[in-house]
Design an enzyme around this catalytic site. Structure first.
Site, PDB file in Angstrom:
ATOM      1  N   GLU A  49       1.426  -0.735   0.058  1.00 42.79           N
ATOM      2  CA  GLU A  49       0.070   0.310   0.118  1.00 42.79           C
ATOM      3  C   GLU A  49       1.231   0.973   0.106  1.00 42.79           C
ATOM      4  O   GLU A  49       1.589   1.628   0.815  1.00 42.79           O
ATOM      5  CB  GLU A  49      -0.566  -0.100   1.005  1.00 42.79           C
ATOM      6  CG  GLU A  49      -2.232   1.137   1.179  1.00 42.79           C
ATOM      7  CD  GLU A  49      -2.584   1.451   2.853  1.00 42.79           C
ATOM      8  OE1 GLU A  49      -2.454   0.546   3.415  1.00 42.79           O
ATOM      9  OE2 GLU A  49      -3.525   2.656   1.994  1.00 42.79           O
ATOM     10  N   ASP A  74       4.826   4.849   3.397  1.00 43.38           N
ATOM     11  CA  ASP A  74       4.577   6.032   3.591  1.00 43.38           C
ATOM     12  C   ASP A  74       5.686   7.177   4.960  1.00 43.38           C
ATOM     13  O   ASP A  74       7.104   6.234   5.303  1.00 43.38           O
ATOM     14  CB  ASP A  74       3.436   6.668   4.303  1.00 43.38           C
ATOM     15  CG  ASP A  74       2.535   8.121   4.260  1.00 43.38           C
ATOM     16  OD1 ASP A  74       1.607   7.904   3.636  1.00 43.38           O
ATOM     17  OD2 ASP A  74       3.499   9.084   3.578  1.00 43.38           O
ATOM     18  N   ASP A 123      -1.131  12.293  -3.072  1.00 42.45           N
ATOM     19  CA  ASP A 123      -1.599  13.407  -3.214  1.00 42.45           C
ATOM     20  C   ASP A 123      -1.286  13.470  -5.180  1.00 42.45           C
ATOM     21  O   ASP A 123      -0.944  13.333  -5.886  1.00 42.45           O
ATOM     22  CB  ASP A 123      -0.291  14.460  -2.990  1.00 42.45           C
ATOM     23  CG  ASP A 123      -0.065  14.071  -1.442  1.00 42.45           C
ATOM     24  OD1 ASP A 123      -1.131  14.241  -0.302  1.00 42.45           O
ATOM     25  OD2 ASP A 123       0.648  14.153  -0.420  1.00 42.45           O
ATOM     26  N   ASP A 161     -10.143  11.034  -6.034  1.00 43.62           N
ATOM     27  CA  ASP A 161     -10.513  11.768  -5.655  1.00 43.62           C
ATOM     28  C   ASP A 161     -10.467  12.930  -7.444  1.00 43.62           C
ATOM     29  O   ASP A 161     -11.826  13.730  -7.452  1.00 43.62           O
ATOM     30  CB  ASP A 161     -11.284  12.802  -4.299  1.00 43.62           C
ATOM     31  CG  ASP A 161      -9.974  13.347  -4.162  1.00 43.62           C
ATOM     32  OD1 ASP A 161      -8.915  13.108  -4.154  1.00 43.62           O
ATOM     33  OD2 ASP A 161     -10.045  14.700  -4.515  1.00 43.62           O
TER      34      ASP A 161
HETATM   35  C1  LIG Z   1      -3.704  12.003   0.078  1.00 50.64           C
HETATM   36  S1  LIG Z   1      -2.716  11.475   1.742  1.00 50.64           S
HETATM   37  C2  LIG Z   1      -3.739   9.700   1.820  1.00 50.64           C
HETATM   38  C3  LIG Z   1      -3.665   8.643   2.539  1.00 50.64           C
HETATM   39  C4  LIG Z   1      -4.222   7.035   2.921  1.00 50.64           C
HETATM   40  N1  LIG Z   1      -3.510   6.806   1.547  1.00 50.64           N
HETATM   41  C5  LIG Z   1      -5.702   8.080   2.774  1.00 50.64           C
HETATM   42  O1  LIG Z   1      -6.121   7.072   1.322  1.00 50.64           O
HETATM   43  O2  LIG Z   1      -6.311   8.394   3.848  1.00 50.64           O
HETATM   44  C6  LIG Z   1      -1.212  10.666   1.199  1.00 50.64           C
HETATM   45  C7  LIG Z   1       0.082   9.828   1.821  1.00 50.64           C
HETATM   46  O3  LIG Z   1       0.860   9.699   0.716  1.00 50.64           O
HETATM   47  C8  LIG Z   1       1.960  10.118   1.635  1.00 50.64           C
HETATM   48  N2  LIG Z   1       3.146   9.434   0.526  1.00 50.64           N
HETATM   49  C9  LIG Z   1       2.852  10.734  -0.747  1.00 50.64           C
HETATM   50  N3  LIG Z   1       4.378  10.823  -1.400  1.00 50.64           N
HETATM   51  C10 LIG Z   1       4.714  10.301  -0.944  1.00 50.64           C
HETATM   52  C11 LIG Z   1       6.205  10.044  -1.436  1.00 50.64           C
HETATM   53  N4  LIG Z   1       6.936   9.987  -1.895  1.00 50.64           N
HETATM   54  N5  LIG Z   1       6.948   8.895  -0.511  1.00 50.64           N
HETATM   55  C12 LIG Z   1       6.223   8.317   1.195  1.00 50.64           C
HETATM   56  N6  LIG Z   1       5.020   8.623   1.195  1.00 50.64           N
HETATM   57  C13 LIG Z   1       4.155   9.220   0.188  1.00 50.64           C
HETATM   58  C14 LIG Z   1       1.926  11.201   2.238  1.00 50.64           C
HETATM   59  O4  LIG Z   1       3.042  10.927   3.704  1.00 50.64           O
HETATM   60  C15 LIG Z   1       0.043  10.802   2.648  1.00 50.64           C
HETATM   61  O5  LIG Z   1       0.118  10.334   4.019  1.00 50.64           O
END
Ligand SMILES: C[S@@+](CC[C@H](N)C(=O)[O-])C[C@H]1O[C@@H](n2cnc3c(N)ncnc32)[C@H](O)[C@@H]1O
Length: 221
Positions: A49, A74, A123, A161
């Protein structure tokens, strides 16, 4: 006990189900050796994941599929803490967490070692498209990283989304030679509604609560 960010960082250093690599420019050399430290590097199907946040997918899937192993990745330790703590409290032995940048997955996972990848609500990086598209988790460079670690026939599931990000992803997957198995711009009003494990992450609930349609892509590389 109140768990603020600092106590969570301290906790995950002690957790037996977390490997910490942290934020580094280039993948640390020792990372490749860490594969053997992850309790399940054996034969069971392996599911990742990516950007797992609180690890909702990893935990829920690990509860349902004891025959598979799950690794949530993450960079944010204070989010990942929730999943790792829940797994320890439940005694879930088939789920593990890695605090690292997804950019470095090829340094940790051997070639053709992964059966399935879930990417829930990454993101979208749409503020500065010319500068930021390479940071999107479906940019060509990331797709190539996944291609290397996936086994032949391995599947990737993406939920978002964000319409611009969804359309960008359809385009990069297709242009990069990937195979779109199915896609929908309104998951819960589609025939795939019941197929995505029925798990809703914290971010997903936020969006569905605002009436935003969830987009979903299932693909191979
Ligand atoms: C918008 S949040 C979504 C979190 C979770 N998947 C959810 O749906 O609730 C995006 C997550 O991706 C992680 N993330 C984004 N880019 C990343 C990267 N290059 N390496 C590790 N984590 C990353 C961020 O730290 C964040 O926790």
């Amino acid at each position: 006990m109140i768990h603020n960010k600092l106590t969570k960082y301290a906790d995950i250093k002690q957790f037996t189900n977390v490997l910490e690599c942290g934020f580094v420019k280039s993948p640390p050399l020792e990372l490749s050796g860490s594969w053997a430290d992850i309790p399940f590097h054996g034969d069971a199907p392996l599911v990742l994941e990516l950007g797992c946040g609180r690890g909702e997918y990893s935990i829920a899937m690990a509860e349902r599929s004891a025959e598979k192993n799950f690794i949530g990745i993450d960079i944010k330790g204070a989010r990942l803490w929730f999943g790792a703590k829940a797994a320890l409290e439940e005694g879930l032995g088939n789920v593990f967490f890695v605090r690292m940048q997804i950019e470095h997955i090829n340094a940790l996972f051997p070639r053709a070692s992964v059966d399935e990848i879930w990417i829930p609500f990454p993101d979208p990086h749409t503020n500065h498209p010319s500068r930021d598209t390479k940071r999107r988790l479906t940019s060509p460079v990331f797709l190539n990283r996944y291609r290397e670690v996936l086994k032949a026939g391995g599947i990737v599931h993406l939920k978002t989304d964000h319409r611009v990000f969804y359309e960008y992803s359809l385009e990069t997957i297709t242009r990069g030679g990937g195979n779109i198995i199915s896609h929908t711009d309104d998951l819960y009003n589609s025939e795939r509604a019941g197929d995505t494990a029925g798990i809703k992450t914290a971010f997903e609930k936020r969006y569905t609560g605002r009436g935003i349609a969830i987009k979903y892509i299932e693909f191979s590389l």
